[in-house]
Design an enzyme around this catalytic site. Sequence first.
Site, short mmCIF file in Angstrom:
data_model
loop_
_atom_site.label_atom_id
_atom_site.label_comp_id
_atom_site.label_asym_id
_atom_site.label_seq_id
_atom_site.Cartn_x
_atom_site.Cartn_y
_atom_site.Cartn_z
N HIS A 35 28.53 18.43 63.13
CA HIS A 35 29.45 18.96 62.23
C HIS A 35 28.74 18.72 60.71
O HIS A 35 28.97 17.92 59.70
CB HIS A 35 30.60 18.11 61.93
CG HIS A 35 31.77 18.86 61.34
ND1 HIS A 35 31.97 19.36 60.15
CD2 HIS A 35 32.94 19.12 62.07
CE1 HIS A 35 33.03 19.84 59.75
NE2 HIS A 35 33.75 19.72 61.00
N GLU A 64 28.19 24.66 61.53
CA GLU A 64 28.19 23.55 63.02
C GLU A 64 27.65 24.23 64.15
O GLU A 64 28.31 25.19 64.82
CB GLU A 64 29.38 23.24 63.12
CG GLU A 64 30.13 22.70 61.78
CD GLU A 64 31.81 22.49 61.93
OE1 GLU A 64 32.37 22.11 63.11
OE2 GLU A 64 32.57 22.61 60.80
#
Length: 341
Positions: free
Chosen positions: A183, A294
Amino acid sequence: MIYQSDNRITKTIFNGINAYELNVYPYQAIILPECGGNLIAFRDVENNYSFLREPADNQMDDFKENPFLYGIPVLFPPNRIENGRFSFLNHTYKFPINEPVNKNHLHGFFYNHCWEVSETTSSEMESTIELSLKIDKQSDIYRYFPHSFRMSLRYTLSENELVQNVTILNEGKESMPLMLGFHTSINAPFSKNSTMEDYNLQLSIKEKIELNERSLPTGKRLDLKSTEKKLSTEGNSPFFQQLDHHYAAQKDQPNRMVLTDKREKISLIYETGSKYPFWMLYNRDAKSGFFCPEPQTNMVNGPNVPIPLEQTGIIELKSGEFWSAHSRFYTIKHKLRNRRA
């Protein structure tokens, strides 16, 4: 001030948390082993650039509550699992529901787990830190994911780049599903001289994956809209609209993000390679000064998507096998064009 001869790794404290600091001029990186192995900072100290979103001292409560919105958290599995349940081969997995509004499991177990520092090395050319995480019957994760395996996360900093190497070894007797993502939270602006409007984002995306009202894939792939096609070619603002979108990566081009500061005439490149054929792209409210490209090995909720499993990117890691991948960050300075008289 960090000087060119100061290549080193040191133990330090980052806003009250034990940390390791890597320095190879002109770059600096800081990693938090006890907080999910999060690489919380990547900086160009010569130009005063902060490429990753770091929590300030007064943001540490938010960091502890939302650790996946800072630095580079590890997602295993990435993103959402519908109802916290899925089946793989002959086993059914039941994960806790930590996104109650959508009744999903979100972001896995590793982003806030404590990692062990297994190696640190420094030389005239680079500094390296390796973290490891062992899951077995003694681990609290084992009751949700009953496999014995070891994961290592290795960061190497040099004067040219920051490289991330990941290795996962299945030490159990049965095959395990491998689902991994990061992330990654990028500052835009990363320069104090610039504004959000100075940034252009290119992302190697090919198709959009349709998500339903629970942010889960429907199984349909959609053509890119004009703004997204621009994102995949000459680039677009990372804040052209509010984003929480899922994409399949291009296969005939390098899999990467290119973020260009048009004022500073410099690009930050995040290359992730073909091992991560899916992206999530998130920018919160499109006005918070950060976004998250991501990379993921698999489609969101891959085991439950109504398409053949081989199309979802789920990897079967058999007993004794290992899987590895690497990504890297580096910058390119753009030369000013000569003006004609």
